[in-house]
Design a protein around this motif. Structure first.
Motif, mmCIF file in Angstrom:
data_model
loop_
_atom_site.group_PDB
_atom_site.id
_atom_site.type_symbol
_atom_site.label_atom_id
_atom_site.label_comp_id
_atom_site.label_asym_id
_atom_site.label_seq_id
_atom_site.Cartn_x
_atom_site.Cartn_y
_atom_site.Cartn_z
ATOM 1 N N THR A 176 0.794 -1.100 -0.581
ATOM 2 C CA THR A 176 0.316 0.274 -0.200
ATOM 3 C C THR A 176 0.683 1.513 -0.260
ATOM 4 O O THR A 176 1.835 1.591 0.283
ATOM 5 C CB THR A 176 -0.912 0.148 0.964
ATOM 6 O OG1 THR A 176 -1.677 -1.035 1.198
ATOM 7 C CG2 THR A 176 -2.166 1.648 1.316
ATOM 8 N N ASN A 177 0.531 2.355 -0.678
ATOM 9 C CA ASN A 177 1.264 3.551 -1.127
ATOM 10 C C ASN A 177 0.381 4.617 -0.025
ATOM 11 O O ASN A 177 -0.611 4.512 0.366
ATOM 12 C CB ASN A 177 1.413 4.000 -2.247
ATOM 13 C CG ASN A 177 1.910 5.004 -2.020
ATOM 14 O OD1 ASN A 177 2.361 5.674 -1.771
ATOM 15 N ND2 ASN A 177 1.266 6.384 -2.372
ATOM 16 N N LEU A 178 1.332 4.564 1.524
ATOM 17 C CA LEU A 178 0.719 5.616 2.044
ATOM 18 C C LEU A 178 0.697 7.423 1.632
ATOM 19 O O LEU A 178 2.057 7.679 1.261
ATOM 20 C CB LEU A 178 1.531 5.676 3.637
ATOM 21 C CG LEU A 178 0.600 4.803 3.706
ATOM 22 C CD1 LEU A 178 1.838 4.149 5.527
ATOM 23 C CD2 LEU A 178 -0.669 3.808 3.932
ATOM 24 N N GLY A 179 0.051 7.706 1.726
ATOM 25 C CA GLY A 179 0.500 9.180 1.728
ATOM 26 C C GLY A 179 -0.221 10.500 2.392
ATOM 27 O O GLY A 179 -1.428 10.468 2.993
ATOM 28 N N LEU A 180 -0.297 12.017 2.582
ATOM 29 C CA LEU A 180 -0.737 12.995 3.059
ATOM 30 C C LEU A 180 -1.515 13.698 2.400
ATOM 31 O O LEU A 180 -0.625 13.896 1.095
ATOM 32 C CB LEU A 180 0.311 13.690 3.927
ATOM 33 C CG LEU A 180 1.203 12.429 4.834
ATOM 34 C CD1 LEU A 180 2.104 14.149 5.604
ATOM 35 C CD2 LEU A 180 -0.050 12.838 6.181
ATOM 36 N N ALA A 181 -2.211 14.267 2.291
ATOM 37 C CA ALA A 181 -3.427 15.236 2.064
ATOM 38 C C ALA A 181 -3.629 16.387 2.602
ATOM 39 O O ALA A 181 -3.073 16.323 3.799
ATOM 40 C CB ALA A 181 -5.038 14.580 1.504
ATOM 41 N N VAL A 182 -2.212 17.493 1.505
ATOM 42 C CA VAL A 182 -2.193 18.884 2.914
ATOM 43 C C VAL A 182 -3.533 19.453 2.183
ATOM 44 O O VAL A 182 -3.738 20.275 1.089
ATOM 45 C CB VAL A 182 -1.218 19.102 2.680
ATOM 46 C CG1 VAL A 182 -0.754 20.817 3.179
ATOM 47 C CG2 VAL A 182 -0.141 17.948 3.164
ATOM 48 N N THR A 183 -4.695 20.460 3.038
ATOM 49 C CA THR A 183 -5.185 21.417 2.115
ATOM 50 C C THR A 183 -4.595 22.840 3.007
ATOM 51 O O THR A 183 -4.196 23.162 3.773
ATOM 52 C CB THR A 183 -5.953 21.511 3.448
ATOM 53 O OG1 THR A 183 -7.429 20.528 3.086
ATOM 54 C CG2 THR A 183 -7.847 22.592 2.513
ATOM 55 N N LEU A 204 6.763 9.140 2.383
ATOM 56 C CA LEU A 204 5.400 9.674 2.525
ATOM 57 C C LEU A 204 4.841 9.805 1.095
ATOM 58 O O LEU A 204 5.336 11.452 1.017
ATOM 59 C CB LEU A 204 3.947 10.299 3.386
ATOM 60 C CG LEU A 204 4.083 9.486 5.075
ATOM 61 C CD1 LEU A 204 3.660 10.411 5.722
ATOM 62 C CD2 LEU A 204 3.946 8.556 4.846
ATOM 63 N N SER A 205 3.091 10.100 0.160
ATOM 64 C CA SER A 205 3.810 10.766 -1.294
ATOM 65 C C SER A 205 2.907 12.301 -0.594
ATOM 66 O O SER A 205 1.689 11.986 0.188
ATOM 67 C CB SER A 205 2.894 9.946 -2.240
ATOM 68 O OG SER A 205 1.027 9.168 -1.724
#
Length: 352
Positions: A176-183, A204-205
């Protein structure tokens, strides 16, 4: 479905969507055959974000589709040549069957993505999620200080997200590719680079969400206030984009490409971005917790997938009208899936 057929579908719909973007009058002839679907499993949420109204519903599950019904929808989407599924909410972990539905979609051969706020992740839940081997998991994290707690309405919000990442990573066997969504918004700009450094240090992507206020659940005064940047803040944003573009060269697999980063600065000057046709409405419809289908969450519902097959809904006059509004930018405008729009729009990519 074989990789060869998947690639053929991607090429076919890429050409179709780009022709529609270039010649919107051909839309009725070309029609819509989505490649992906955005499934909002629930509006219930463990967060209390000031930019969102989902949680105002009080946590009621009334109207949500059952596990059995969602399984049937997933089978139907597979039969319609859908390749990718994105599970989102609300907080999808308010539904105990969320990991099960991820695994069921994977078993059908669908590419599975999910967005989590991280507040509900425990050791047990992390183990269950990762056992289903989703392709991508994204956790929302805008800031590493008190601002994030204040904007999300959750005590120690950033600490909970960091802990969720560590739990998920502990049970990730590399599938699983783990990532962050930054607003990105007015009050998060100052702390963004610290979040980016955390992401890069932990492999983390990074995806960027851009604050918007036209979706049916984001129409809040807080969202509007956070969108409005002063001339000085616009300059700060431009400098941030320049620094991120420089970082991309060292971390091309973790940060968005420069074309997407450059688009961000323009968005905060004109959220409609009239020169960018919205291909998302062609390629990725939204399905709400009760099965309602929308071309975009800023547009009205046009059908229900429990009552009509997807191919009928996306070819209906109501759906095509919504798509046409997105292609010609006579729509409310937003930043939803801007990376999909830019990535799919060949003319825009070449121009940038």
């Amino acid at each position: 479905m074989t990789p060869l057929k998947n690639n053929w579908i991607r090429i076919r719909e890429g050409v179709r969507s780009n022709l529609a973007a270039r010649f919107p009058s051909l839309l009725t002839t070309l029609g819509c055959r989505p490649l992906a679907a955005n499934l909002r499993l629930t509006h219930r949420c463990s967060g209390r974000c000031r930019s969102c109204t989902h949680w105002h519903d009080g946590g009621a599950a009334d109207g949500e589709l059952s596990t059995k019904t969602w399984r049937g929808i997933l089978r139907h989407l597979k039969s319609q040549d859908i390749l990718k599924i994105s599970f989102t909410g609300g907080d999808i972990l308010q539904r105990e069957d969320a990991p099960e539905l991820m695994g069921y979609a994977k078993g059908l051969g669908l590419q599975v993505r999910a967005t989590l706020n991280g507040y509900s992740v425990t050791e047990r839940i992390a183990r269950k999620i990762m056992a289903e081997r989703p392709d991508n998991l994204t956790l929302s994290l805008d800031h590493l200080d008190e601002f994030f707690t204040e904007s999300r309405g959750v005590t120690d919000a950033s600490g909970k997200v960091v802990q969720a990442f560590r739990l998920l990573n502990r049970h990730n066997n590399g599938h699983t590719n783990l990532g962050l969504a930054v607003t990105l918004m007015k009050d998060s700009l100052e702390g963004t680079e610290r979040v980016i450094r955390f992401a890069l240090d932990n492999n983390l992507s990074v995806n960027f969400n851009l604050i918007h206020f036209t979706h049916y659940f984001t129409d809040t005064e807080y969202s509007r206030e956070q969108y409005r940047l002063s001339p000085g803040e616009l300059n700060d944003l431009s400098r941030l984009v320049q620094r991120l573009t420089g970082l991309h060269h060292a971390h091309p697999k973790l940060l968005p490409p420069p074309a997407q980063l450059r688009w961000i600065a323009g968005y905060f000057q004109d959220y409609r971005q009239p020169e960018t046709p919205c291909l998302k409405t062609i390629l990725k419809p939204c399905i709400d917790p009760d099965g309602t289908v929308r071309a975009c969450c800023s547009m009205a519902p046009v059908g229900n997938i429990t009552q009509q097959p997807l191919h009928e809904i996306v070819r209906s006059s109501g759906y095509l009208q919504g798509v046409s509004r997105g292609l010609t930018k006579n729509c409310p405008g937003c930043s939803c899936h801007f990376s999909l729009n830019l990535g799919a729009n060949l003319t825009h990519r070449l121009w940038l």
